[in-house]
Structure formats: C-alpha cells, structure tokens
Design an enzyme around this catalytic site. Structure first.
Site, PDB file in Angstrom:
ATOM      1  CG  HIS A 112      13.692   6.209 -11.333  1.00  0.00           C
ATOM      2  ND1 HIS A 112      14.323   5.008 -11.466  1.00  0.00           N
ATOM      3  CD2 HIS A 112      13.568   6.417 -10.008  1.00  0.00           C
ATOM      4  CE1 HIS A 112      14.596   4.523 -10.265  1.00  0.00           C
ATOM      5  NE2 HIS A 112      14.149   5.360  -9.364  1.00  0.00           N
TER       6      HIS A 112
ATOM      7  NE  ARG B  97      13.567   6.921  -4.398  1.00  0.00           N
ATOM      8  CZ  ARG B  97      12.243   7.145  -4.435  1.00  0.00           C
ATOM      9  NH1 ARG B  97      11.773   8.341  -4.247  1.00  0.00           N
ATOM     10  NH2 ARG B  97      11.403   6.146  -4.670  1.00  0.00           N
TER      11      ARG B  97
ATOM     12  NE  ARG C  94      17.071   4.128  -1.047  1.00  0.00           N
ATOM     13  CZ  ARG C  94      16.227   4.088  -2.074  1.00  0.00           C
ATOM     14  NH1 ARG C  94      15.203   3.264  -2.060  1.00  0.00           N
ATOM     15  NH2 ARG C  94      16.381   4.871  -3.103  1.00  0.00           N
TER      16      ARG C  94
ATOM     17  CD  GLU D 175      13.984  -1.541  -1.817  1.00  0.00           C
ATOM     18  OE1 GLU D 175      13.688  -0.692  -2.640  1.00  0.00           O
ATOM     19  OE2 GLU D 175      15.136  -1.689  -1.361  1.00  0.00           O
TER      20      GLU D 175
ATOM     21  CG  ASN E 213       8.444   2.255  -6.297  1.00  0.00           C
ATOM     22  OD1 ASN E 213       7.220   2.261  -6.183  1.00  0.00           O
ATOM     23  ND2 ASN E 213       9.196   3.311  -6.058  1.00  0.00           N
ATOM     24  CG  ASP E 214      13.298  -1.867  -6.297  1.00  0.00           C
ATOM     25  OD1 ASP E 214      13.398  -2.120  -7.511  1.00  0.00           O
ATOM     26  OD2 ASP E 214      13.905  -0.950  -5.748  1.00  0.00           O
TER      27      ASP E 214
ATOM     28  NE  ARG F  61      11.840   1.141 -10.072  1.00  0.00           N
ATOM     29  CZ  ARG F  61      12.133   1.631  -8.872  1.00  0.00           C
ATOM     30  NH1 ARG F  61      12.688   0.858  -7.955  1.00  0.00           N
ATOM     31  NH2 ARG F  61      11.882   2.870  -8.567  1.00  0.00           N
TER      32      ARG F  61
ATOM     33  CB  CYS G 181       9.005   4.605   1.447  1.00  0.00           C
ATOM     34  SG  CYS G 181      10.137   3.271   1.108  1.00  0.00           S
TER      35      CYS G 181
HETATM   36  C1  PEP Z   1      11.010   1.230  -3.825  1.00  0.00           C
HETATM   37  O1  PEP Z   1      11.666   0.376  -4.418  1.00  0.00           O
HETATM   38  O2  PEP Z   1       9.780   1.153  -3.640  1.00  0.00           O
HETATM   39  C2  PEP Z   1      11.682   2.434  -3.321  1.00  0.00           C
HETATM   40  C3  PEP Z   1      11.036   3.280  -2.548  1.00  0.00           C
HETATM   41  O3  PEP Z   1      12.963   2.649  -3.713  1.00  0.00           O
HETATM   42  P1  PEP Z   1      13.388   3.236  -5.165  1.00  0.00           P
HETATM   43  O4  PEP Z   1      12.121   3.624  -5.904  1.00  0.00           O
HETATM   44  O5  PEP Z   1      14.261   4.399  -4.902  1.00  0.00           O
HETATM   45  O6  PEP Z   1      14.082   2.070  -5.755  1.00  0.00           O
HETATM   46 MG    MG Z   2      13.845   0.448  -4.322  1.00  0.00          MG
END
Ligand code: PEP
Ligand code: MG
Length: 960
Positions: free
Chosen positions: A587, A694, A730, A823, A846-847, A857, A894
């Site tokens: 993050h 988000r 979401r 994800e 990302n996930d 991550r 996304c």
């Molecule tokens: C992801 O996991 O790619 C995503 C967009 O959600 P977040 O980064 O908020 O977990």
């Molecule tokens: Mg995610």
C-alpha cells in the site's frame, strides 16, 4: 470465524423428540438460505456418529464432511427449546447451535463456547431467556470484565485534593476510550467516598462504553479535610462487569494493602489488584511458543502447576489485572497468551520460589513444543544494523541496478541516504563520562532537557509543514512526547540506576512492543512512530545528529517506507524514492503512485552503500537505478526526461479524448478511488468513470460503521461528480492488511488467507445489505456497477447476489451491473462458470499476484518478486478474458498492473476491455494505448505468455 448474530436466534421452539429438533434446525438453515434441504441428512448422520452435546444444555449439531456440498453459505442458527429436549445421549438440551459450515468453522464456535461450560446456571438461564439478545449474551464469548491495565492508571498526578484525582482518573478513562464526557461530568459532580486506608472511590455508569477502573495517585500522599489521601479509584461501571474487580479491591483492603498503593508503580498496582500480595513470590516468563498458549502447551502448563505443592496463580502482564489458577485448563487457555507476551506466576508460602522456578522453566522449555528463544536485543539494534551495510559491495558506477518498478516516472537527482545514526551509550549512569555523568537527578534533568529540545524541533517542523498530513503526524509525535506514562517509565529506569539514554529507550521500546503485540497493523504503525520520536530524543541525549535532508531536490534512499513515511515526504524536494525493501503492490507503493513520486523498491541492501550526493538516475518505469551515470547516459536520461515531460503535457492535453489504438480499438480508462470526494478530480484527469471505488476507505474514515444516510451521501457525491459516467463500487473489503477498528477480527495465523473481503462481509449480511441499499439508492437511474471482492467461487457470488437481489427488488435502480473481482486463482480457473452469471469481471492483479505466487504483497523482502507480469498470472488473466468474452461479458483490470508501462500492451493484447488506474496515471495510460495497435499488442501478449518467469517476460517485452 463464525459469529453468532441476533437474527440467527429462534426463540420458543418445541420438539417432540431430538430427531424432530434436528429436523427443525435443518429447516431453519434452509429458510435462512444457508443450506439445501438435503443438509438435514448430514446433520442426522453426524449425530449418529457421536452426540454433538457440548454441556450446560447446549448441543452443536453440524453436518458430516460429505454434506458440505449442501451448504450454500456458512452460517449458524440458534434454536431455543424452553421446555428442553431429551437428547439421545441422556442429556437435556435447551439450545441447539446448528452450524452449516463449508470447512471446519464449527471448531471456532466450539472454542467460543468453552467458557460457557465453566459457568453455573447457564442451562436455566438459556431455557428461560425471553429475548434473542439474552440467549446470545449467555452464549457470547467471554464474560465481560472491567478493564484495568497500565493505560487506565494515572499515577503520580500533581493534584491537591481528592476531586482533582477523581477527575484525573475519569479523564484517563476517557482518553483510553472507555467513557465519554457524560461520565467525566458525573464524576465531577460527586464527592469521592472513603474506602479506608487513604483510598477513595468515585463511580458512575453514565457514558460508559467499556467498564473500567482507574486509580489516580498523588505525587505525594497528603491529608485533606476528611483524612489522608493515598489515591482515588475511578470506576466506570456496567452491569456486573466490575464485580470481580471490586471483590479483589476489598480483599486488598482487608489485608491492609491500601496504603502501599500511594507510591507504587504501575506494575505493583496491577499486581496488587490482581490479588498478588506484597509477600507473594512472583516469576515472569515470556511465552516462546509460536502459536501462544494454545490447548496443548496450556495442558502441559496445567500439569506442571498441579504437580506443585502450592496453588499457583498466573496472569498476563500485558492483559487485565486478573490472576487465574494455573491449574485450570479453561482459565489458562482463556488468558489468550501469545508468543512474546509475559506470564506472571505467583505463589505464597514455603517453597513458593522453587515451585515458581519449576513452572517458569517448563514455560521456557516450550511446554512440549520446540520453541525458538527471543534474541534479547537491545532496543537500538535495528538502528545499529544500519551501520552494518558498510561491508556490502558498493554499487558499480554507471551500471543499471535492477529492482521493482513501483511508481512510474524518471528522476535525475543526487541521493540522500537516510542512514540512522549509531547511538552509543552505557547502560548504567555510573559508567557515563564527562558532562553526561551524574546521579539520578542529573539524568532526569538531561532527559527533561532532551525532551524539551525534541518538542522544539517538532514544533519548528510543524510550522514548516504548514498543515496537511505531515503536520498531523508530527503533532502526533509531539503528543507522544507529552505522555506522562512514558516519562514516568523512564524516570523509574533512572531511579534503578540506568543512564538517561538507556532508561528512555527502554521505556519507548516497552511501550512500542506493547502496541506491536496487539497484532493490528495500524497499531504497529503507531509503534513505529513511537520509536521514531524515541530516536529523536535519544539522538539529542547522545549528541548524535539526525540526518537532515538537503534543501535542494534529492532522491530519497532508505530501508523501507511505511504509508506514514510516504505521507511525510516533502513532494517539493523528493524527486524519487529508492528502497531496500518493499514490493509494487504494497500500500505504500500505491500511495507513492498517488503522490506522483517515481519509485523503485526492493532494491536490496547494497543501495545503502551509496554515498550521499551520488547522482542517480531512477527509472520508475523499468524499475532500475543507475548510480553515478556517465555524461552520455545522463544526457540520454535528460533527453528522456524532457521527452517524458512533453509526453505528459501532450497526454494531459488529450486527456478527455478516448483511448483508441492506432487501428481504432477502444479501451476504457477509469480511475481507482479511495475517497469519494476525489471523483471530480478523476474526471478532471480524463477518467471515463471510476473503475474501482475502494469503499472500505469510506468505512475507515468513520469512527463506527457509517449508517445508511451517511453512505448514501458519500456515494452520491461520487456519482454526481461523475455526471453520467459509470461508477464501479467494490463492496466492503476489510481484513488482511486493512483492519477496521470497530470490526475487531479474531487473531488469525494467516490473515490474508482468512476472513477478508466477501467472506467477512457475509458473516455480517446486514452491513452488506445496508451498503448495497446505499449504493443503489444513491445511483437511482445513473450507471452503477457493483463488484464483490475476494470471491473464490460461484457459491460466494450467489450468496452475495441473493442479498443484492433482495435490496434491488425494493430500490429498483435502473442501470446496474453486478460483477466479481478476480483476485483468487480459483476464480480465474472457474471463470467459465462465473461468466454465465455475472455481468462483468474486474481483475485485481495485486491480490491475484499475491495468491498465485504465494507471496505476501507487503512482505518486506519477498514482495519484490511479486510481479504481476509473471506468466502464471498472465495465463489466469487470459483464461478470465476468454471466458468472459465467450459469454459477451466485459473485463477490467483494476490492480496496479494496469498502469505498468510494459504491461499495458500485454493486457490490451489479452483482450482486456477496461483499465482502472490511479487518478494521476489516467492521461499517460490513455496516451500509451493510443501509441499501440491491436496486432502489436497481441504480439506482446504472445511473447509474454511464452516465457517461464517474470524476469524473462520483462526481457522479452523490452526486446520487442
Ligand atoms: C487488487 O487486489 O488488485 C485490488 C485492486 O484490490 P486492493 O489493492 O484494494 O486489495
Ligand atoms: Mg484486492
């Protein structure tokens, strides 16, 4: 974890026999949408294997493993039988806690209910309960007990009378969030009553959210008009919660121990309130077991305690002041001791010391488990380690050093290497030399002056920061320095003969550790802040210079940055960010992108060998850094930088035009948002909608779950600013690394594999329902897309959709689509089955990368390898797109991969229809798409899919 909710309780059931009761329970699960009617057979089969009777008139029927397929969504139904049911094992049951679980979740319920078995009279109360709340209260986790710990105490307070002490105690309870202003007002309005031995009590049950006890003691015991004043207890009462505490207080007074509280430190006060007398022997020992005192080691501990000739008590140093018998298994498990926490054993009488030594040794030996001892590090070890990097081989000049591209852009500027200084000081005051030498009074004076100077430094920085998040963080540091507990703890160390430096660091480190053991990332960040401010004071005491960033622009080189560090960066000066650790989807990297600072992360320890002022080229697009570039390379980079600036200007000028490839294929480019107030900004940057809202950040911005009206207001703000463009919202995605303070989650070994996203939301359907209602109401006839996070398969989607459909039938928004985020790999693998029922997919790379590569991550070292361009991830994306397109559904991306310059052609080539990226990236992503043709992009995708590692993918793409 499964939790019990009032809606799940059915009162007043009657059954002819236990079979009939089981049938009713099965029907109740079916009616609640939890299971199919066939689940009934599973319940009967399981009961036939062995009775699910638990004790105290409670049975917990659940299905066999084979019947799990009949579970639609995990859940519980609690049926109350006031007349009781004769169970087949001879017991009488008043409550059935019936479980439909897709895995072993019933074990959680079992664990939560064990304490019920300890209590008397539960069966009768369950039978006669007349409200659902009353049944739940009986079954709910542990009985509430009043809070009393180091944070609720207010010792050595400079007060002149009882009233001031009572007020100080009330104010302390308010500071720790147990009471509100009504409580304080009620305490102010009353006269504390005498308890004897110079102790007084003020109490109220007004404005109490958590029952708690404070003790305020004066700096110096004094005599008032009504007698001596050694301390004032301030009690925030609620129901029966404080009864045990008052009983222990009465015992303390009976034993004549009241007066000794006047000048006792926090540890002693808590020990006395816990029932340890001054003559008791005590032993402290840290829990080393990886999973704390769970059932097996707890059992061993109980056996060792029972083998002693004396009764042994135990409490948790970091917990409430309540000792329990070390010979009771449920009590010992109930302490919930985790690795790193300290157990305090106590016993009285002849042989007590030997008995305690034996128990402590058993704990140290691991209680039957193999344990890793803690490295007994001095608190500043981590600081000192920064100096260890000198042995590493320096980075060669003019040579690209590859790392992870975390935020795009190019920077050319001198390095400022944030090396924390080495703090050298002796542990004991007697070993200090020169001006620093002196007794406890000298050490206290030195500490006071250093703290004062630190406050002045912080105030100067706050003035410079001129508001914003940076100023907020620095003011919080200033407040931390003002904490009387911290000062008091340091003074205690000095009184024990420590140097001001050692006493201060010990106090800071202990407080920071206490926050870290709470295992909440937000609190862990506060611990980092505490250490940060602690180092400032330590630096002043040791005469060590803290690194001051240069006035001219620079590239910050540092070990790692947390989100709060990123927020603190002076964006006017910091041209780029280079870190030893971290990954592209942590993050903090997301925040760096939001601030528009080019960043390369996970570059390894060697970057700390760079000398301050070394010129660097930082390439946030390709993920590399070049130290001391040759003139030619520098000229080339400058040219690129200029070109980039021109491209950025052009991209900005064309931001409102759609992203059409050279051959006329359109990809929508939308923005990712955490704050609904930024929707207008997204439109202003050319976003064609919001591709990911988000919504958890909307929840995090409130002290409690926002109600329907508040949420409607929030979502409406975004929808209106979008002016007809679609909003993809979401639903609440908490858990994992995004905790919600008012939605406490059980401690999990692997929170990323635990209760998060839709799994968590489905345990509180009413919250999901309110959110859906707010979204649909706010949208009305404007385009709204709703997607569920962390879905693993169609069953979860259906469960969430059922709630959606119920609400939509009432609200009737006219332009809504329902989708899922991809994800979890299982969802990509099963995309064909989902594509039949969803309107769209949005790939959260990302996930998806985290779960495909099995790399956390946020992992300090490994996340550098967590690259979304890994061919395994790309194949999952390909499967998702193919499945969706076969059913005429659209697919967005996304995750952060959507703004990775090398990934854009690959995603286009794989057929992705929409990219949603952070607001600042929108114009450049559109520009990048316009440069490409679909054929060219397909070649990129093919080349990437043909590789076997992420590095090979990046190399192959570079060569095209
Ligand atoms: C992801 O996991 O790619 C995503 C967009 O959600 P977040 O980064 O908020 O977990
Ligand atoms: Mg995610």
């Amino acid at each position: 974890m499964l939790t019990l909710q009032t809606d799940d309780v059915v009162l007043g059931c009657r059954a002819a026999d236990w079979r009939d009761a089981l049938d009713q329970a099965a029907r109740s699960l079916v009616e609640a949408g939890r299971a199919t009617p066939e689940y009934r057979d599973g319940l009967h089969e399981r009961e036939a294997q062995s009775s699910t009777y638990l004790g105290n008139a409670i049975a917990i029927p659940h299905g066999t493993p084979a019947s799990r397929d009949q579970v639609l969504t995990t859940g519980v139904r609690v049926l109350q039988f006031p007349d009781g049911v004769a169970w087949h094992d001879g017991n009488r049951v008043h409550v059935l806690v019936t479980i439909a679980a897709q895995s072993d979740e019933h074990l959680d319920i079992l664990r939560a209910l064990t304490h019920v078995l300890d209590r008397d009279g539960v069966a009768g109360r369950l039978a006669s309960a007349t409200s659902r709340e009353a049944v739940l209260a009986e079954l709910s986790r542990a009985p509430v007990s009043a809070r009393v710990d180091a944070d609720t105490l207010c010792l050595n307070f400079p007060a002149r009378d009882r009233f001031e002490l009572a007020l100080a105690g009330a104010a302390r309870l308010r500071q720790v969030g147990c009471v509100d202003g009504d409580f304080v007002a009620a305490v102010v309005a009353q006269e504390p009553v005498a308890l004897g031995q110079g102790l007084w009590l003020a109490s109220s049950d007004r404005g109490v959210s958590t029952p708690a006890l404070s003790l305020a003691t004066p700096e110096q015991a004094f005599s008032g008009p009504l007698g001596p004043v050694n301390g004032v207890f301030c009690l925030a009462g609620q129901g029966d919660a404080h009864r045990g505490l008052l009983e222990r207080l009465a015992e303390l007074l009976d034993a004549g121990g009241g007066e000794a509280l006047a000048d006792a430190d926090a540890a002693t006060v808590l020990a006395r309130l816990a029932g340890e007398t001054a003559s008791a022997e005590t032993a402290r020992v840290r829990v080393l077991n990886a999973h704390g005192l769970h059932a097996r080691p707890a059992k061993q501990l109980v056996q060792v305690a029972r083998a002693q000739a004396l009764p042994i008590k135990v409490r948790l140093l970091e917990g409430a002041a309540e000792s329990v018998s070390a010979a009771s298994l449920t009590k010992v498990i109930g302490l919930g001791a985790r690795r790193g926490q300290t157990l305090v054993f106590s016993a009285e009488g002849a042989g007590a010391a030997e008995a305690l030594a034996e128990v402590a040794a058993a704990v140290r030996d691991g209680l039957g488990e193999k344990v890793e001892p803690f490295e007994e590090r001095r608190g500043v070890d981590d600081v000192e380690q920064a100096g260890a990097t000198v042995e590493l081989e320096p980075l060669p000049a003019d040579t690209p050093h590859p790392a992870v591209a975390a935020s795009p852009g190019l920077a050319i500027a001198p390095a400022f290497v944030m090396r924390l200084p080495r703090f050298d000081y002796p542990e004991r005051a007697r070993d200090l030399q020169g001006e620093r030498a002196g007794d406890a009074t000298t050490q206290r004076g030195r500490l006071e002056r250093a703290m004062h100077e630190a406050i002045e430094q912080l105030e100067a920085l706050i003035r410079q920061a001129k508001g914003g998040e940076v100023a907020e963080i620095l003011s919080m540091h200033e407040e931390m320095l003002d904490d009387p507990e911290l000062r008091e703890a340091a003074h205690e160390g000095i009184a024990d003969g420590l140097s001001a430096e050692a006493a201060w660091w010990q106090a800071v480190d202990t407080a920071a550790r206490a926050q870290e053991v709470l295992a909440d990332r937000l609190l862990a960040e506060r611990a980092a802040d505490l250490r940060d401010v602690g180092r400032r004071v330590l630096g002043i005491l040791c005469g060590a210079e803290m690194p001051t960033p240069p006035d001219a622009p620079y590239i910050l080189v540092t070990e790692d940055v947390g989100p709060s560090d990123v927020a603190r960066l002076d964006t006017g000066k910091v041209r780029g960010l280079l870190t030893v650790r971290g990954g592209a989807t942590s993050h903090s990297a997301i925040l760096a992108r939001a601030l528009g600072i080019p960043a390369v992360v996970g570059a390894g320890e060697r970057v700390m060998t760079l000398a301050d002022g070394t010129e660097l080229i930082l390439d946030g697009e390709r993920g590399r850094v070049i130290p001391a570039p040759s003139n030619e390379r520098r000229d080339r980079a400058e040219l690129r930088l200029k070109e980039r600036e021109i491209r950025e200007r052009e991209a900005h000028a064309q931001r409102f035009e759609s992203a059409l490839t050279r051959d006329g294929h359109r990809v929508e480019v939308a923005a990712n948002l955490g704050n609904t107030a930024h929707a207008g900004d997204a439109v202003e940057h050319g976003a064609e909608g919001v591709g990911l809202l988000r919504t958890e950040f909307v929840f995090m911005a409130h002290a409690e779950a926002p109600d329907l009206e508040t949420q409607i207001g929030e979502y409406r703000q975004a929808i209106e600013a979008l002016d007809g463009r679609p909003l993809v919202a979401r639903t609440l995605d908490v858990g994992g690394d995004k905790p919600l303070p008012y939605w406490p989650l059980p401690q999990e070994d692997n929170p990323f594999l635990g209760l998060r996203g839709i799994r968590l939301a489905l345990t509180r359907p009413e919250i999901l329902e309110t959110q859906l209602r707010a979204l649909l109401t706010a949208a009305g006839d404007r385009p709204l897309r709703i997607m569920f996070p962390m879905v693993k398969d169609i069953a979860e989607f259906r469960a969430a959709r059922a709630i959606f459909e119920r609400v939509q039938a009432e609200v009737g928004a006219s332009d809504v689509q329902l989708g899922v985020m991809i994800e979890i790999p299982s969802c990509a693998l099963l995309a064909p089955s989902l594509a039949e029922e969803v309107d769209f997919f949005s790939i959260g790379t990302n996930d998806l990368t985290q779960y495909t590569l099995a790399i956390d991550r946020g992992h300090a070292e490994l996340s550098a390898q967590s690259d979304g361009l890994h061919p395994a991830v790309l194949r999952l994306i390909q499967m998702t797109v193919d499945a969706a397109h076969a059913k005429g559904k659209w697919v967005g991306v996304c995750g952060e991969l959507g703004s990775d310059a090398q990934a854009i052609p690959v995603l286009l080539g794989l057929g992705v229809d929409e990219l949603s990226v952070s607001i600042r990236q929108v114009p450049m992503v559109k520009a990048r798409l316009r440069e490409l043709s679909l054929d060219e992009a397909r070649r990129h995708a093919e080349a990437a899919l043909a590789q076997s590692t992420a590095e090979a993918v990046r190399e192959a793409l570079e060569a095209l």
